[in-house]
Motif scaffolding. Structure first.
Motif, mmCIF file in Angstrom:
data_model
loop_
_atom_site.group_PDB
_atom_site.id
_atom_site.type_symbol
_atom_site.label_atom_id
_atom_site.label_comp_id
_atom_site.label_asym_id
_atom_site.label_seq_id
_atom_site.Cartn_x
_atom_site.Cartn_y
_atom_site.Cartn_z
ATOM 1 N N ALA A 125 0.829 -1.215 0.000
ATOM 2 C CA ALA A 125 0.000 0.000 0.000
ATOM 3 C C ALA A 125 0.858 1.258 0.000
ATOM 4 O O ALA A 125 0.503 2.268 -0.620
ATOM 5 N N LEU A 126 1.978 1.228 0.677
ATOM 6 C CA LEU A 126 2.874 2.381 0.684
ATOM 7 C C LEU A 126 3.417 2.669 -0.715
ATOM 8 O O LEU A 126 3.683 3.814 -1.069
ATOM 9 N N GLN A 127 3.552 1.633 -1.522
ATOM 10 C CA GLN A 127 4.053 1.797 -2.878
ATOM 11 C C GLN A 127 2.960 2.240 -3.855
ATOM 12 O O GLN A 127 3.206 3.068 -4.731
ATOM 13 N N LYS A 128 1.744 1.715 -3.684
ATOM 14 C CA LYS A 128 0.722 1.900 -4.708
ATOM 15 C C LYS A 128 -0.296 2.995 -4.407
ATOM 16 O O LYS A 128 -0.821 3.614 -5.322
ATOM 17 N N SER A 129 -0.609 3.216 -3.154
ATOM 18 C CA SER A 129 -1.669 4.173 -2.829
ATOM 19 C C SER A 129 -1.206 5.613 -3.026
ATOM 20 O O SER A 129 -0.051 5.949 -2.787
ATOM 21 N N GLN A 130 -2.145 6.465 -3.447
ATOM 22 C CA GLN A 130 -1.913 7.901 -3.583
ATOM 23 C C GLN A 130 -2.714 8.678 -2.551
ATOM 24 O O GLN A 130 -2.738 9.901 -2.571
ATOM 25 N N ASN A 131 -3.370 7.943 -1.661
ATOM 26 C CA ASN A 131 -4.223 8.567 -0.644
ATOM 27 C C ASN A 131 -3.425 8.733 0.643
ATOM 28 O O ASN A 131 -2.869 7.776 1.172
ATOM 29 N N ALA A 132 -3.360 9.955 1.145
ATOM 30 C CA ALA A 132 -2.534 10.251 2.319
ATOM 31 C C ALA A 132 -2.965 9.460 3.544
ATOM 32 O O ALA A 132 -2.123 8.966 4.308
ATOM 33 N N GLU A 133 -4.266 9.335 3.745
ATOM 34 C CA GLU A 133 -4.758 8.614 4.918
ATOM 35 C C GLU A 133 -4.501 7.117 4.802
ATOM 36 O O GLU A 133 -4.177 6.455 5.795
ATOM 37 N N VAL A 134 -4.663 6.578 3.625
ATOM 38 C CA VAL A 134 -4.397 5.156 3.407
ATOM 39 C C VAL A 134 -2.921 4.850 3.621
ATOM 40 O O VAL A 134 -2.549 3.848 4.246
ATOM 41 N N LYS A 135 -2.051 5.714 3.129
ATOM 42 C CA LYS A 135 -0.607 5.521 3.296
ATOM 43 C C LYS A 135 -0.221 5.603 4.778
ATOM 44 O O LYS A 135 0.644 4.844 5.245
ATOM 45 N N PRO A 150 6.397 -20.030 10.027
ATOM 46 C CA PRO A 150 6.480 -19.862 8.563
ATOM 47 C C PRO A 150 7.343 -18.656 8.213
ATOM 48 O O PRO A 150 7.379 -17.668 8.958
ATOM 49 N N THR A 151 8.016 -18.743 7.095
ATOM 50 C CA THR A 151 8.891 -17.652 6.656
ATOM 51 C C THR A 151 8.343 -16.919 5.436
ATOM 52 O O THR A 151 8.925 -15.937 4.982
ATOM 53 N N GLU A 152 7.227 -17.398 4.900
ATOM 54 C CA GLU A 152 6.586 -16.721 3.766
ATOM 55 C C GLU A 152 5.081 -16.878 3.884
ATOM 56 O O GLU A 152 4.579 -17.701 4.662
ATOM 57 N N LEU A 153 4.366 -16.065 3.132
ATOM 58 C CA LEU A 153 2.908 -16.088 3.191
ATOM 59 C C LEU A 153 2.354 -17.413 2.688
ATOM 60 O O LEU A 153 2.934 -18.041 1.804
ATOM 61 N N ASP A 154 1.225 -17.807 3.247
ATOM 62 C CA ASP A 154 0.563 -19.014 2.763
ATOM 63 C C ASP A 154 -0.212 -18.698 1.491
ATOM 64 O O ASP A 154 -0.245 -17.549 1.021
ATOM 65 N N ALA A 155 -0.840 -19.711 0.923
ATOM 66 C CA ALA A 155 -1.521 -19.552 -0.370
ATOM 67 C C ALA A 155 -2.629 -18.506 -0.310
ATOM 68 O O ALA A 155 -2.794 -17.706 -1.244
ATOM 69 N N LYS A 156 -3.380 -18.492 0.779
ATOM 70 C CA LYS A 156 -4.496 -17.535 0.897
ATOM 71 C C LYS A 156 -4.000 -16.092 0.886
ATOM 72 O O LYS A 156 -4.549 -15.242 0.167
ATOM 73 N N HIS A 157 -2.974 -15.806 1.644
ATOM 74 C CA HIS A 157 -2.478 -14.437 1.723
ATOM 75 C C HIS A 157 -1.682 -14.039 0.482
ATOM 76 O O HIS A 157 -1.643 -12.865 0.118
ATOM 77 N N LYS A 158 -1.049 -15.016 -0.165
ATOM 78 C CA LYS A 158 -0.389 -14.720 -1.438
ATOM 79 C C LYS A 158 -1.417 -14.307 -2.489
ATOM 80 O O LYS A 158 -1.180 -13.397 -3.290
ATOM 81 N N ALA A 159 -2.558 -14.987 -2.500
ATOM 82 C CA ALA A 159 -3.623 -14.656 -3.454
ATOM 83 C C ALA A 159 -4.155 -13.254 -3.192
ATOM 84 O O ALA A 159 -4.451 -12.498 -4.132
ATOM 85 N N MET A 160 -4.275 -12.881 -1.920
ATOM 86 C CA MET A 160 -4.743 -11.541 -1.572
ATOM 87 C C MET A 160 -3.753 -10.486 -2.061
ATOM 88 O O MET A 160 -4.147 -9.462 -2.642
ATOM 89 N N SER A 161 -2.471 -10.737 -1.841
ATOM 90 C CA SER A 161 -1.453 -9.786 -2.285
ATOM 91 C C SER A 161 -1.439 -9.654 -3.809
ATOM 92 O O SER A 161 -1.305 -8.548 -4.342
ATOM 93 N N LYS A 162 -1.601 -10.776 -4.482
ATOM 94 C CA LYS A 162 -1.607 -10.749 -5.950
ATOM 95 C C LYS A 162 -2.790 -9.950 -6.471
ATOM 96 O O LYS A 162 -2.673 -9.192 -7.447
ATOM 97 N N LYS A 163 -3.935 -10.097 -5.820
ATOM 98 C CA LYS A 163 -5.118 -9.340 -6.232
ATOM 99 C C LYS A 163 -4.892 -7.845 -6.064
ATOM 100 O O LYS A 163 -5.236 -7.038 -6.937
ATOM 101 N N LEU A 164 -4.295 -7.462 -4.955
ATOM 102 C CA LEU A 164 -4.032 -6.047 -4.697
ATOM 103 C C LEU A 164 -3.004 -5.472 -5.668
ATOM 104 O O LEU A 164 -3.110 -4.313 -6.077
ATOM 105 N N ARG A 218 -9.723 1.033 -1.760
ATOM 106 C CA ARG A 218 -10.921 0.405 -1.194
ATOM 107 C C ARG A 218 -10.703 -1.082 -0.933
ATOM 108 O O ARG A 218 -11.122 -1.613 0.107
ATOM 109 N N GLU A 219 -10.046 -1.765 -1.870
ATOM 110 C CA GLU A 219 -9.839 -3.209 -1.712
ATOM 111 C C GLU A 219 -8.804 -3.492 -0.611
ATOM 112 O O GLU A 219 -8.958 -4.451 0.141
ATOM 113 N N TYR A 220 -7.796 -2.676 -0.545
ATOM 114 C CA TYR A 220 -6.791 -2.847 0.517
ATOM 115 C C TYR A 220 -7.433 -2.691 1.891
ATOM 116 O O TYR A 220 -7.204 -3.500 2.801
ATOM 117 N N MET A 221 -8.244 -1.652 2.049
ATOM 118 C CA MET A 221 -8.889 -1.423 3.334
ATOM 119 C C MET A 221 -9.895 -2.523 3.664
ATOM 120 O O MET A 221 -10.062 -2.896 4.825
#
Length: 254
Positions: free
Chosen positions: A55-65, A94-108, A118-121
Motif C-alpha cells: 500500500a505504501l508503494q501503490k496508494s496515492q491517498n494520504a490517509e491510506v498511506k 512460517p517464513t513466507e505467506l501461505d496460499a491464501k495471503h499470497k492470493a490476496m497480495s496478488k489481487k491487490l 478500497r480493496e486494501y482497506m
C-alpha cells in the motif's frame, strides 16, 4: 592427534543428536493447538506487514498511506513478540505467506487508484483484522501454554485499535470524503467542494445586480449608471426639482 580428533568427532555426533532430540521433544511437549496458534499469529502479522508495504508503494491517498505505515510498524513489532515465544518453545514459524495471503497480495497488486485503496482497506484492513482478532481470542481461551496465552493477550489491544481505525477510514473511502493525495477533501469533480454543489449556492457578490436591475440584496436599484437620481413617476406627485410646486414637500399646510 588424528585419533584424538576422531574420538571428538565420534563423541560430537551423539551429543548433537541428543540436543536435537531434546529440542524436538520440547516442541512436541507444546500442544499442537498451541503450536498452530503461534504459527497463525505469525502469519497474520506477516500478511499485514507485506500488504502494508504494498500500500505504501501503490496508494496515492494520504490517509491510506498513513494507515499502511502503521500496519507495517505495529505488526512488525507483533511478529517479533511471536518469534520470541516460538523460539523459546522451539516452534518453527512460517517464513513466507501461505496460499491464501499470497492470493490476496496478488489481487491487490493488480489494482490501482481508488480501487486499490478500497480493496486494501476491505481485505487487509477489515477482513484480516477480524481474522486476527479471532486467532488471538481463541488462543487466550484455548491455549494450554501460559506464554502462548500471554503473547495473544499482548497482541489483542493493538488489533482492536486497528479495527476501530480501519472501520472509520473504510467508511470515509466508500463515501468519498477521505483525504486524497493533495490532502484536500473529496470534491465533486468541478473544483468546488461537494457540499457547496449540493447546496446550490447562487448568491451574487455584494452590490451586484441582475438583468432586471435587482441588486444582490433583492431590492430595485435606486440610481442610474451616471449616479443621478432617476425621474419620479408622473403619477407619484413628485418631480425631480425639490422646488417644483407639485412636490408635496412644497405644499403649504393650512
Amino acid at each position: 592427534m588424528n585419533k584424538a580428533r576422531m574420538w571428538k568427532s565420534y563423541l560430537g555426533v551423539p551429543v548433537l543428536a541428543a540436543m536435537l532430540s531434546m529440542g524436538s521433544a520440547y516442541a512436541q511437549s507444546l500442544a499442537s493447538g498451541d503450536q498452530k496458534a503461534l504459527k497463525d499469529m505469525a502469519m497474520a502479522n506477516m500478511a499485514e506487514v507485506e500488504t502494508g508495504k504494498l500500500a505504501l508503494q501503490k496508494s496515492q491517498n494520504a490517509e491510506v498511506k498513513a494507515f499502511a505505515q502503521q500496519m507495517v510498524d505495529d505488526h512488525s513489532k507483533g511478529l517479533e513478540e511471536v518469534k520470541k515465544v516460538a523460539s523459546a518453545k522451539n516452534v518453527t514459524l512460517p517464513t513466507e505467506l501461505d496460499a491464501k495471503h499470497k492470493a490476496m497480495s496478488k489481487k491487490l497488486e493488480g489494482l490501482s487508484g481508488d480501487k486499490f485503496d478500497r480493496e486494501y482497506m476491505e481485505l487487509a484492513g477489515v477482513k484480516s483484522h477480524k481474522e486476527a482478532k479471532a486467532i488471538v481470542s481463541k488462543a487466550q481461551t484455548g491455549a494450554k501454554d501460559a506464554d502462548v496465552k500471554g503473547v495473544a493477550a499482548k497482541l489483542q489491544p493493538t488489533i482492536e485499535q486497528h479495527m476501530g481505525h480501519v472501520q472509520q477510514l473504510n467508511a470515509s473511502l466508500k463515501s468519498g470524503t477521505s483525504m486524497g493525495a493533495s490532502g484536500s477533501a473529496g470534491s465533486s469533480g468541478s473544483g468546488q467542494p461537494a457540499k457547496d454543489m449540493k447546496r446550490g449556492d447562487t448568491t451574487a457578490a455584494p452590490g451586484a445586480s441582475d438583468a432586471s436591475g435587482t441588486s444582490a440584496a433583492g431590492t430595485t436599484g435606486s440610481t442610474v449608471r451616471d449616479g443621478s437620481k432617476p425621474p419620479a413617476p408622473k403619477d407619484s406627485g413628485n418631480t425631480d426639482s425639490p422646488n417644483h410646486p407639485s412636490n408635496p414637500a412644497n405644499k403649504v399646510t393650512k
